[in-house]
Motif scaffolding. Structure first.
Motif, PDB file in Angstrom:
ATOM      1  N   ALA A 359       0.833  -1.204   0.000  1.00 18.24           N
ATOM      2  CA  ALA A 359       0.000   0.000   0.000  1.00 18.24           C
ATOM      3  C   ALA A 359       0.868   1.254   0.000  1.00 18.24           C
ATOM      4  N   GLY A 360       0.280   2.340  -0.544  1.00 19.91           N
ATOM      5  CA  GLY A 360       0.965   3.625  -0.560  1.00 19.91           C
ATOM      6  C   GLY A 360       0.789   4.379  -1.858  1.00 19.91           C
ATOM      7  N   GLY A 361       0.197   3.730  -2.868  1.00 16.60           N
ATOM      8  CA  GLY A 361      -0.044   4.395  -4.144  1.00 16.60           C
ATOM      9  C   GLY A 361       0.795   3.809  -5.252  1.00 16.60           C
ATOM     10  N   VAL A 362       0.143   3.352  -6.322  1.00 12.96           N
ATOM     11  CA  VAL A 362       0.856   2.647  -7.388  1.00 12.96           C
ATOM     12  C   VAL A 362       1.793   3.564  -8.162  1.00 12.96           C
ATOM     13  N   ALA A 363       1.556   4.873  -8.153  1.00  7.03           N
ATOM     14  CA  ALA A 363       2.402   5.810  -8.898  1.00  7.03           C
ATOM     15  C   ALA A 363       3.526   6.385  -8.051  1.00  7.03           C
ATOM     16  N   LYS A 364       3.642   5.948  -6.811  1.00  7.42           N
ATOM     17  CA  LYS A 364       4.592   6.549  -5.884  1.00  7.42           C
ATOM     18  C   LYS A 364       5.752   5.609  -5.572  1.00  7.42           C
ATOM     19  N   ALA A 365       6.794   6.164  -4.973  1.00  3.60           N
ATOM     20  CA  ALA A 365       8.006   5.407  -4.652  1.00  3.60           C
ATOM     21  C   ALA A 365       7.843   4.762  -3.280  1.00  3.60           C
ATOM     22  N   VAL A 366       7.062   3.700  -3.226  1.00  2.00           N
ATOM     23  CA  VAL A 366       6.780   2.998  -1.973  1.00  2.00           C
ATOM     24  C   VAL A 366       7.908   2.018  -1.685  1.00  2.00           C
ATOM     25  N   GLN A 367       8.446   2.052  -0.487  1.00  2.00           N
ATOM     26  CA  GLN A 367       9.506   1.120  -0.122  1.00  2.00           C
ATOM     27  C   GLN A 367       8.905  -0.248   0.166  1.00  2.00           C
ATOM     28  N   GLY A 368       9.440  -1.274  -0.482  1.00  2.00           N
ATOM     29  CA  GLY A 368       8.964  -2.636  -0.280  1.00  2.00           C
ATOM     30  C   GLY A 368       9.907  -3.440   0.590  1.00  2.00           C
ATOM     31  N   ALA A 369       9.689  -4.767   0.587  1.00  2.00           N
ATOM     32  CA  ALA A 369      10.558  -5.715   1.293  1.00  2.00           C
ATOM     33  C   ALA A 369      10.709  -6.924   0.381  1.00  2.00           C
ATOM     34  N   HIS A 370      11.354  -6.714  -0.762  1.00  3.33           N
ATOM     35  CA  HIS A 370      11.413  -7.740  -1.799  1.00  3.33           C
ATOM     36  C   HIS A 370      12.822  -8.192  -2.126  1.00  3.33           C
ATOM     37  N   THR A 371      13.809  -7.283  -2.000  1.00  7.16           N
ATOM     38  CA  THR A 371      15.190  -7.609  -2.350  1.00  7.16           C
ATOM     39  C   THR A 371      16.083  -7.088  -1.238  1.00  7.16           C
ATOM     40  N   MET A 372      16.417  -7.946  -0.292  1.00  3.65           N
ATOM     41  CA  MET A 372      17.164  -7.496   0.875  1.00  3.65           C
ATOM     42  C   MET A 372      18.444  -6.779   0.448  1.00  3.65           C
ATOM     43  N   GLY A 373      18.624  -5.570   0.954  1.00  4.29           N
ATOM     44  CA  GLY A 373      19.775  -4.753   0.622  1.00  4.29           C
ATOM     45  C   GLY A 373      19.503  -3.704  -0.436  1.00  4.29           C
ATOM     46  N   PHE A 374      18.415  -3.886  -1.206  1.00  2.82           N
ATOM     47  CA  PHE A 374      18.137  -2.961  -2.305  1.00  2.82           C
ATOM     48  C   PHE A 374      16.663  -2.564  -2.363  1.00  2.82           C
ATOM     49  N   ASN A 375      16.036  -2.431  -1.211  1.00  6.56           N
ATOM     50  CA  ASN A 375      14.632  -2.011  -1.175  1.00  6.56           C
ATOM     51  C   ASN A 375      14.466  -0.495  -1.277  1.00  6.56           C
ATOM     52  N   THR A 376      15.565   0.243  -1.134  1.00  9.19           N
ATOM     53  CA  THR A 376      15.519   1.695  -1.260  1.00  9.19           C
ATOM     54  C   THR A 376      15.679   2.094  -2.724  1.00  9.19           C
ATOM     55  N   ASP A 377      14.826   3.014  -3.170  1.00  8.78           N
ATOM     56  CA  ASP A 377      14.861   3.539  -4.536  1.00  8.78           C
ATOM     57  C   ASP A 377      14.654   2.453  -5.589  1.00  8.78           C
ATOM     58  N   SER A 378      13.833   1.478  -5.267  1.00 10.69           N
ATOM     59  CA  SER A 378      13.536   0.409  -6.219  1.00 10.69           C
ATOM     60  C   SER A 378      12.091  -0.025  -6.039  1.00 10.69           C
TER      61      SER A 378
END
Length: 474
Positions: A359-378
């Motif tokens: 959640a947070g908006g599909v057009a926005k830069a929402v931080q996920g938890a998908h690639t440990m070490g590279f969840n920022t700016d991705s």
């Protein structure tokens, strides 16, 4: 990282300011007659502790649920038993920093036929899908180690065995298996919609969400919980509050999304390189129980790269069941693994339908938890299924190209280019290392893992080309 926790009122305010810049999507039609009584939250999780199993040689071959195999003293599991109905399984353990070296297998009994399946392997994941180290999400004390989830369909019986790998590190005192092993049995629940009325314009829509406690300042529609209103409002003005989907847009109209994503500062140079927005099923559309996730949203500065994943949950699902699979993945990530929300920013099913993830908006830069070490700016995109030895459907690959052409275009990224991300720490790159990656990368590019499977990973080069073409790049 420039991350911040956005209040729900802030999301609503930003959406309202951007409203004149985007095309509106009409609310979906629903039966008239006012709001119906909310339904109970969908789904459940049954968590059962594993116990040491007796020597395998003492078990009876040929008996349903039993098997004969070499003596393996370091084995935990459950003998065959009847349980509450479930459709997805996974194994978790206490300490997310402790790795599981071994093999995890399950057998399940189908509700429809009463027959037991063969043994199925559950993919072991050691922190590769997880929040970045040192972040608020990883430091809650609730994050646990977990395997990949496995979709098994409607079942009411289970048998589990977890076998330690010979020669695994012996640092743990009593056994080489992590402590606190549990089997998680996830029921996605039904998704019976309730009717909600848009009090502002009189239009009606449907909501899959239950009523709940007020956790924010967003004004909910009648019959809609405040958690659902907070999540749905993050996609205004791309779609109205309570929308079940965000409609597809052509290439020209998709520039409105870029204005929203860039807070009205989109450069003229970026505008020609935004792909057409694909149709996206919202969290409301796939039936997310918004009371499960943590309130508010966490954003990063931008989106520089897209990491492609497979969910590793198996391919034994139909497209009409994809929302159930997604509800199960969400529940497994939050309830069982201890994350703040589902880890992926988007999901794609085998028929090519795109779903909103975190959640947070599909057009926005929402931080996920998908690639440990590279969840920022991705961002993370999960193709639902396992694609190590099975080729991904063409429709799913096409959808990944369409989604990346649009979303990366919002942030002026060329899908064929390279970008640099700073590692937050993992098993492939040390924390603080600047790593050059493809703008469209596979999970294995940032973390030592098999994900997204050999055959899906092999589709990434043509996906980059297709995505750039959709953006209109020369």
């Amino acid at each position: 990282m420039r991350g911040f926790l956005a209040s729900s009122i802030g999301v609503a305010t930003a959406a309202a300011l951007a409203l004149p810049l985007a095309l509106s999507t009409p609310a979906l039609a629903a039966p008239s007659g006012g709001a119906a009584a909310p339904v109970a939250p969908a789904g459940s999780t049954e968590s059962l502790p594993l116990a040491p199993l007796g020597p395998a040689a003492d078990r009876s071959p040929g008996v349903p649920g039993m098997s004969a195999s070499p003596r393996l003293p370091e084995t935990q599991g459950l003998p065959p038993r009847e349980v509450k109905r479930f459709s997805l399984v996974g194994v978790v353990w206490d300490d997310a920093s402790t790795e599981l070296f071994g093999r995890v297998q399950v057998r399940t009994r189908a509700v429809a036929t009463g027959t037991w399946s063969d043994w199925q392997d559950v993919e072991i994941r050691n922190s590769e899908h997880a929040p970045d180290l040192g972040t608020a999400e990883s430091g809650t004390g609730r994050v646990r180690g977990s395997t990949a989830p496995l979709w098994v369909g409607d079942s009411d019986g289970v048998e589990v065995r977890v076998q330690a790998e010979p020669g695994a590190p012996a640092a743990r005192a009593a056994a080489r298996l992590p402590s606190g092993l549990r089997i998680e049995l996830v029921d996605p629940g039904a998704s019976d919609p309730v009717t909600v009325i848009d009090a502002k314009n009189g239009a009606s829509g449907t909501s899959d969400e239950p009523d709940g406690d007020d956790k924010g300042d967003v004004e909910a529609l009648p019959g809609m919980s405040m958690e659902t209103a907070e999540s749905s409002s993050a996609n205004v003005p791309l779609a109205p509050l309570g929308a079940m989907e965000i409609a597809a847009l052509n290439k020209a109209d998709s520039t409105a999304d870029a204005v929203l994503a860039s807070d009205g500062t989109l450069s003229a140079a970026a505008r020609p390189y935004i792909g057409p927005r694909p149709r996206i099923v919202t969290r409301l559309g796939w039936g997310a129980d918004e009371s499960l996730r943590e309130p508010g949203f966490i954003y990063t500065s931008t989106v520089k790269a897209a990491f492609v994943h497979h969910s590793a949950s198996g391919n034994n699902y139909t497209c009409k069941d994809a929302p159930k699979v997604l509800r199960s993945l969400y529940r497994y990530h939050v309830v069982s693994s201890g994350w703040r929300d589902i880890g992926y920013n988007f999901a794609v099913d085998k028929c090519g339908t795109v779903y909103e993830g975190r959640a947070g908006g599909v057009a926005k830069a929402v931080q996920g938890a998908h690639t440990m070490g590279f969840n920022t700016d991705s961002m993370g995109i999960a193709v639902i299924g396992t694609y190590s030895t099975t080729a991904p459907p063409a429709a799913a690959v096409k959808a990944v190209a369409q989604l990346t052409a649009w979303k990366l275009g919002l942030f002026n990224r060329d899908p064929r280019a390279k970008t640099t991300l700073k590692s937050g720490g993992g098993n492939k790159f040390a924390k603080g290392t600047n790593v050059q990656l493809n703008v469209i990368s596979g999970h294995r590019d940032g973390f030592a893992t098999e994900c997204p499977g050999k055959l899906l990973y092999g589709q990434l080069p043509p996906t980059r080309t297709s995505s750039a073409k959709l953006q209109g790049r020369p």
